[in-house]
Write a protein that holds these residues in place. Sequence first.
Motif, PDB file in Angstrom:
ATOM      1  N   VAL A   1       0.555  11.991   3.048  1.00  0.00           N
ATOM      2  CA  VAL A   1      -0.557  11.185   2.551  1.00  0.00           C
ATOM      3  C   VAL A   1      -1.097  10.236   3.613  1.00  0.00           C
ATOM      4  O   VAL A   1      -2.304   9.932   3.626  1.00  0.00           O
ATOM      5  CB  VAL A   1      -0.142  10.416   1.274  1.00  0.00           C
ATOM      6  CG1 VAL A   1       0.871   9.323   1.583  1.00  0.00           C
ATOM      7  CG2 VAL A   1      -1.362   9.849   0.563  1.00  0.00           C
TER       8      VAL A   1
ATOM      9  N   LEU B   1       0.482   4.094  -2.886  1.00  0.00           N
ATOM     10  CA  LEU B   1       0.161   5.504  -2.622  1.00  0.00           C
ATOM     11  C   LEU B   1       1.199   6.426  -3.259  1.00  0.00           C
ATOM     12  O   LEU B   1       0.857   7.453  -3.855  1.00  0.00           O
ATOM     13  CB  LEU B   1       0.083   5.748  -1.112  1.00  0.00           C
ATOM     14  CG  LEU B   1      -1.091   5.107  -0.373  1.00  0.00           C
ATOM     15  CD1 LEU B   1      -0.939   5.301   1.130  1.00  0.00           C
ATOM     16  CD2 LEU B   1      -2.417   5.676  -0.849  1.00  0.00           C
TER      17      LEU B   1
ATOM     18  N   ARG C   1       0.822  -1.219   0.000  1.00  0.00           N
ATOM     19  CA  ARG C   1       0.000   0.000   0.000  1.00  0.00           C
ATOM     20  C   ARG C   1       0.855   1.269   0.000  1.00  0.00           C
ATOM     21  O   ARG C   1       0.539   2.230  -0.702  1.00  0.00           O
ATOM     22  CB  ARG C   1      -0.936   0.004   1.210  1.00  0.00           C
ATOM     23  CG  ARG C   1      -2.000   1.092   1.155  1.00  0.00           C
ATOM     24  CD  ARG C   1      -3.097   0.824   2.174  1.00  0.00           C
ATOM     25  NE  ARG C   1      -4.189   1.775   2.030  1.00  0.00           N
ATOM     26  CZ  ARG C   1      -4.285   2.912   2.704  1.00  0.00           C
ATOM     27  NH1 ARG C   1      -3.337   3.247   3.578  1.00  0.00           N
ATOM     28  NH2 ARG C   1      -5.309   3.719   2.530  1.00  0.00           N
TER      29      ARG C   1
ATOM     30  N   ASP D   1      -4.784  10.289   4.804  1.00  0.00           N
ATOM     31  CA  ASP D   1      -5.474   9.024   4.624  1.00  0.00           C
ATOM     32  C   ASP D   1      -6.302   8.678   5.867  1.00  0.00           C
ATOM     33  O   ASP D   1      -7.462   8.266   5.769  1.00  0.00           O
ATOM     34  CB  ASP D   1      -4.450   7.918   4.341  1.00  0.00           C
ATOM     35  CG  ASP D   1      -5.084   6.549   4.238  1.00  0.00           C
ATOM     36  OD1 ASP D   1      -5.765   6.287   3.234  1.00  0.00           O
ATOM     37  OD2 ASP D   1      -4.908   5.735   5.170  1.00  0.00           O
TER      38      ASP D   1
ATOM     39  N   VAL E   1      -5.315  11.424  -3.713  1.00  0.00           N
ATOM     40  CA  VAL E   1      -5.043  10.000  -3.561  1.00  0.00           C
ATOM     41  C   VAL E   1      -5.629   9.454  -2.264  1.00  0.00           C
ATOM     42  O   VAL E   1      -6.275   8.397  -2.248  1.00  0.00           O
ATOM     43  CB  VAL E   1      -3.516   9.746  -3.633  1.00  0.00           C
ATOM     44  CG1 VAL E   1      -3.175   8.319  -3.228  1.00  0.00           C
ATOM     45  CG2 VAL E   1      -3.002  10.044  -5.040  1.00  0.00           C
ATOM     46  N   ALA E   2      -5.443  10.169  -1.158  1.00  0.00           N
ATOM     47  CA  ALA E   2      -5.904   9.671   0.137  1.00  0.00           C
ATOM     48  C   ALA E   2      -7.417   9.587   0.200  1.00  0.00           C
ATOM     49  O   ALA E   2      -7.973   8.629   0.761  1.00  0.00           O
ATOM     50  CB  ALA E   2      -5.384  10.566   1.260  1.00  0.00           C
TER      51      ALA E   2
ATOM     52  N   GLU F   1      -8.923   6.858  -2.034  1.00  0.00           N
ATOM     53  CA  GLU F   1      -8.611   5.557  -1.439  1.00  0.00           C
ATOM     54  C   GLU F   1      -9.795   4.989  -0.647  1.00  0.00           C
ATOM     55  O   GLU F   1      -9.956   3.766  -0.530  1.00  0.00           O
ATOM     56  CB  GLU F   1      -7.394   5.711  -0.512  1.00  0.00           C
ATOM     57  CG  GLU F   1      -6.790   4.430  -0.021  1.00  0.00           C
ATOM     58  CD  GLU F   1      -5.964   3.699  -1.066  1.00  0.00           C
ATOM     59  OE1 GLU F   1      -5.609   2.536  -0.811  1.00  0.00           O
ATOM     60  OE2 GLU F   1      -5.674   4.286  -2.137  1.00  0.00           O
TER      61      GLU F   1
ATOM     62  N   HIS G   1       6.445  11.066   1.713  1.00  0.00           N
ATOM     63  CA  HIS G   1       6.072   9.652   1.660  1.00  0.00           C
ATOM     64  C   HIS G   1       7.131   8.814   0.959  1.00  0.00           C
ATOM     65  O   HIS G   1       7.358   7.653   1.333  1.00  0.00           O
ATOM     66  CB  HIS G   1       4.726   9.490   0.960  1.00  0.00           C
ATOM     67  CG  HIS G   1       4.168   8.117   1.076  1.00  0.00           C
ATOM     68  ND1 HIS G   1       3.851   7.537   2.290  1.00  0.00           N
ATOM     69  CD2 HIS G   1       3.893   7.167   0.130  1.00  0.00           C
ATOM     70  CE1 HIS G   1       3.389   6.317   2.098  1.00  0.00           C
ATOM     71  NE2 HIS G   1       3.412   6.060   0.797  1.00  0.00           N
TER      72      HIS G   1
END
Length: 309
Positions: free
Chosen positions: A222, A27, A23, A226, A65-66, A69, A279
């Motif tokens: 992130v 990400l 994961r 998230d 992205v977060a 998700e 990240h």
Amino acid sequence: MMTTDVGAQPCDERLTGLPGEARDARLYRRMRFIRRFEETLLALFEEGLLNGTTHACIGQEADSVAIVEHLRAGDHLFSNHRCHGHFLAWTGDAFGLLAEIMGKSEGVCGGIGGSQHLCAPGFKSNGVQGGIVPAAAGIAMAIQLRRGDALSVAFVGDGTLGEGLVYETLNLVSLWQLPLLVVVEDNRWSQSTPIAANLAGGIARRFTAFDLPVVELASTDVLEIDRAARDAVHDCRARGGPGVLIIHTYRLCHHSKNDDSRPAAEVAERWALDPLAIHGARLDAGERAAIDEDVDEAVGAVVARARAL
């Protein structure tokens, strides 16, 4: 998750995530995908291959992205003029987006929507500040009337909070308890105007005044976003009602192509909070380099295909 119903254009897994990929790596890959696409887009403008304008989200990739998700098929995502990251995170359709911005009939909207006005399954964007919020609320009402558990999600910026239509919509969203999640990406500048010059009071209080629950954080990490997105999405879905996620972030690029009157020292300082650097440091150097290479090659293939149209 990422939607897969994006018409005839297949999504290259080098951009969206390899089967079985960890994961953290996925990400990073997805943020890198958005970053590289927009860097390439700006270069194509410099070549004179594109017309009109475009608004990049460089520095804000972690938000898209977060949040995506934690969305799923059946949810609806609404965006604004700075929509590429949201669109790519939701669909993975880089070719459809590039062809659209190039004005080609193979684009996601047949080449007539351009950079700001996109329409795809479960996705809509509008370049008019605040104009997409009532549309998102309308879809939330449709979800409620159908007794579904889907969500409508609307991305807005700090500058959008100067639009009266937004507050009329928030009033109804709260009264009718519609399943709408409003995501505020506060990047501190409305085009070339700092937030202190055009926004009185606090952002959160604008929503709590309507009794809307708010999750708020200042981060470009992130993983932190998230966790906040997971909680906000889960809460809205469980209640079948509204919520707000405020992300205090920063735009590392200009407002639109090359207009940037922000202090250079301020922008330089914020590069230390680049979400890809934060990240990416969690990954092994070799793994990160391999992802960078995969994404560069895949985006290059998209560009080559679009140039050949």
